[in-house]
Design an enzyme around this catalytic site. Structure first.
Site, mmCIF file in Angstrom:
data_model
loop_
_atom_site.group_PDB
_atom_site.id
_atom_site.type_symbol
_atom_site.label_atom_id
_atom_site.label_comp_id
_atom_site.label_asym_id
_atom_site.label_seq_id
_atom_site.Cartn_x
_atom_site.Cartn_y
_atom_site.Cartn_z
ATOM 1 N N MET A 80 0.820 -1.212 0.000
ATOM 2 C CA MET A 80 0.000 0.000 0.000
ATOM 3 C C MET A 80 0.860 1.271 0.000
ATOM 4 S SD MET A 80 -2.989 -1.143 2.698
ATOM 5 C CE MET A 80 -3.889 0.411 2.539
ATOM 6 N N HIS A 81 0.182 2.402 -0.202
ATOM 7 C CA HIS A 81 0.708 3.749 0.057
ATOM 8 C C HIS A 81 1.721 4.279 -0.954
ATOM 9 C CE1 HIS A 81 -1.269 3.075 3.848
ATOM 10 N NE2 HIS A 81 -0.367 2.235 4.288
ATOM 11 N N ASP A 239 -2.626 -5.062 0.560
ATOM 12 C CA ASP A 239 -2.098 -6.338 1.056
ATOM 13 C C ASP A 239 -2.724 -6.788 2.368
ATOM 14 O OD1 ASP A 239 -0.843 -4.297 2.485
ATOM 15 O OD2 ASP A 239 1.191 -4.939 2.010
#
Length: 488
Positions: A80-81, A239
């Protein structure tokens, strides 16, 4: 021919592709790795082209193992991110900036100077955080203005991979809620936030359901990897959310969450409504099932054990270390460990806090010290769980990761957290969850709840036992953190 789906998880260390039949059995799998780039201290990047090559190679390896099985869908998951900035021709402008990159401190301050922290938490579920994507975009505007002027879209890692596979730039709520500007109430980009920051909302892709078809496999990609042209590619999930689905954790059973003990420690608790912690001490994200989830993170869980071994006992195996910890006793005979070796996320949000090992005496042994490390991680996770439990209490936690394979650590965690732990005998991770989402996306199952009931797993159950030594130790743990913070 038997129908199968493919799950693809784009991790930080590498990509994993699996083929799963509709009864949940893994038919084939492959992994590929790629390098992590650290061009400056505190910076972490990867080349998105490396992701693509590794993913296509892994998919090709899987298709060579199918032996007549028929792929009907592909589902995505990933780290992520991160930020992949694309120009109008769909090409990456620069290397992707990752989730654990720490260059965006000034950008975080700029966001919170523009939008009050409490308003940001109420709208997005989280304060501004250095690892999130939105501060990376502001950093790009400030530090690399020429690149910023070329921007057409910014994509999260798995969504960039989906764009390469299908030509369609889209995202879904579980990953998008880690950007920093998704309104959790309507699960769409918060244009008020973006306009306040003078950011064009068109830079962000459309948000569709996690089980929706994001696009269909392009012919040139299909030819390279051996999958059917036009294969449905399902949006999937970030995830943590995808891994939770792989474990059967959804909003249909709010009493069950998960506890992952890898390098970091993560507590995942599903919830029906987007109720953030008012202080933002734990994360609130969308879940892939249409609900939400709270996330508490200890940055150095297994990482603390690795640090101890590498620093003090490099000749001793992890198995022997765990056996050694059993020779001590609950409370580690008074030794106390703070696991904040790389700062801390939940509940402190304190990148500057550091670890500590205290109350040592000549009478203490290595067994006491390693047990104190295990207990210190458990105390840290309890600090996060107490915040989560006030919003979304859970009675059970599915325990996964390398730490969950240690009987002594499972026992310590159950007793410190005072929560029943269930350790599945098989654990397939985010790629497996992505495959389940793909099954639902193409109608192989009518909904996630039906699919999750099919894939029940055998497990080991650890019931918590009350121990006054842990209660005393936890109070001392909190006092030690407060004391060290006061003198910092």
């Amino acid at each position: 021919m038997t129908d199968i789906v493919v799950g693809l998880d784009l991790g930080t260390g590498g990509v994993r592709a699996i083929a799963v039949d509709l009864q949940g059995q893994i038919i084939a799998q492959a992994t590929r790795s790629y390098p992590l780039l650290t061009p400056q201290p505190g910076w972490t990047e990867q080349n998105s082209s490396d992701w693509v090559e590794a993913s296509l190679d892994a998919l090709f390896d899987v298709t060579q193992q199918l032996n007549g099985h028929q792929p009907i869908a592909l589902g995505l998951s990933g780290q992520m991110h991160g930020m992949v900035p694309l120009d109008v021709e769909g090409r990456a402008i620069r290397a992707a900036i990752l989730w654990n990159d720490q260059r965006t401190g000034k950008a975080v301050a700029e966001i919170e100077a523009t939008i009050p922290r409490q308003e940001l938490i109420q709208r997005t579920g989280n304060p501004a955080i250095t690892g999130f994507q939105l501060p990376k975009l502001i950093w790009l505007r400030t530090e690399e203005p020429e690149a910023y002027t070329r921007l057409w879209q910014i994509l999260l890692p798995k969504d960039y991979l989906g764009y390469v596979l299908t030509g369609e730039p889209v995202t879904e709520p579980s990953d998008a809620s880690g950007v920093g500007c998704l309104n959790l109430a309507n699960r769409q980009w918060d244009t008020d936030i973006l306009h306040a920051l003078n950011i064009n909302p068109a830079l962000f892709p459309p948000v569709i359901k996690s089980t929706a078809i994001a696009g269909r496999l392009k012919s040139e990609i299909a030819a390279r990897v051996g999958l059917p042209v036009g294969l449905p590619v399902v949006a999937g999930g970030g995830d943590n959310a995808a891994a939770a689905i792989g474990l059967g954790i959804s909003s249909s059973n709010l009493n069950r969450g998960s506890l992952s003990i890898g390098t970091s420690g993560v507590i995942f608790a599903p919830c029906e409504r987007p109720i953030p912690d008012p202080e933002g001490r734990v994360h609130l994200f969308c879940h892939v099932d249409g609900g939400y989830h709270l996330l508490g993170v200890t940055l150095a869980a297994g990482g603390s054990v690795r640090w101890y071994r590498d620093t003090f006992a490099p000749q001793i195996s992890y198995t022997d270390l765990m056996d050694m910890a059993e020779r001590s006793q609950p409370g580690a005979r008074g030794v106390l460990f703070l696991p904040h070796l790389s700062g801390e996320r939940s509940p402190h949000l304190d990148p500057d806090t550091r670890g500590a090992l205290v109350n040592l005496s000549l009478a203490h042994t290595p067994a006491d010290i390693i047990r104190a490390v295990l207990e210190g991680v458990a105390f840290s996770l309890r600090s996060a769980l107490e915040v989560i439990s006030a919003i979304a209490p859970v009675d059970q936690l599915l325990a996964t990761g390398g730490g969950a394979r240690s009987n002594i650590w499972l026992r310590i965690l159950a007793d410190v957290l005072q929560t029943e732990l269930i350790a599945p005998k098989a654990e397939e991770g985010a790629a497996y969850g992505a495959a389940i989402l793909a099954m639902v996306g193409v109608g192989a199952y009518p909904n996630l709840e039906t699919a999750l009931n099919i894939f029940a797993q055998d497990s080991i159950v650890v019931q918590p036992q009350a121990n006054v030594l842990y209660e005393v130790g936890f109070k001392r743990y909190k006092l030690l953190y407060d004391t060290l913070k006061a003198v910092r």
